[in-house]
Design a protein around this motif. Structure first.
Motif: not given
Length: 170
Positions: A90-95, A120-132, A76-79
């Motif tokens: 983001a890595e910590l949330v992904a763990f 809010e940040f954790a939910e954003e990362v979780q949504a990213m991981l649930e997507g493509d 995943w790439l994000r600005e």
């Protein structure tokens, strides 16, 4: 990015900061073997697979990753990942979300830990991981390579047989 049956994919990887996941196994036994981050995805994957110089593959820790058993890479790439604290958070949330067998051992800043705890940040990362993911590539296994060799051998045998038949006809 197209899937490829060789390690040529490494040169096509982005050089951007990324969160990435390495999978082991196939089919129903596929599992998340490792979650990591890098300031340059191409360089990091080259360290894992080609140079075999990363700490997770050299066996310098109690548990290690065998790159020969990795079957898929997703990233995943994000600005926002240009900022090291955002990338580490983001890595910590992904763990927590992905529960990998192995985790990178990088030092996490206090700012990243605080950001990872932000709902809010954790939910954003979780949504990213649930997507493509931004990109993904299936990595050939030894079994894949042996199957390809077997198919090539059959084709060579067929071509040699045709050549021999052509030579006998003349």
């Amino acid at each position: 990015m197209p899937r490829t049956p060789s390690f040529r994919f490494v040169s096509d990887l982005p050089t951007d900061p990324a969160l990435y996941v390495l999978y082991g196994g196939t089919g129903r036994s596929r599992h998340i073997a490792y979650v990591g981050v890098s300031g340059n995805l191409r360089r990091r994957i080259r360290q894992h697979f080609l140079k075999r110089q990363s700490s997770v593959v050299t066996g310098t820790s109690a548990a290690s990753l065998n790159p020969d058993l990795v079957t898929r890479l997703e990233w995943w790439l994000r600005e926002r990942f240009e900022d090291k604290d955002h990338l580490q958070a983001a890595e910590l949330v992904a763990f927590d979300k992905l529960e990998p067998t192995l985790r990178s051992r990088g030092r996490i800043t206090g700012e990243a830990e605080t950001l990872a705890e932000d709902r809010e940040f954790a939910e954003e990362v979780q949504a990213m991981l649930e997507g493509d993911p931004t990109g993904a590539v299936d990595i050939p296994t030894l079994s894949d390579a042996l199957s390809r060799i077997e198919r090539l051998e059959r084709r060579v045998d067929q071509l040699e047989q045709r050549l021999e038949e052509t030579q006998n006809d003349t």
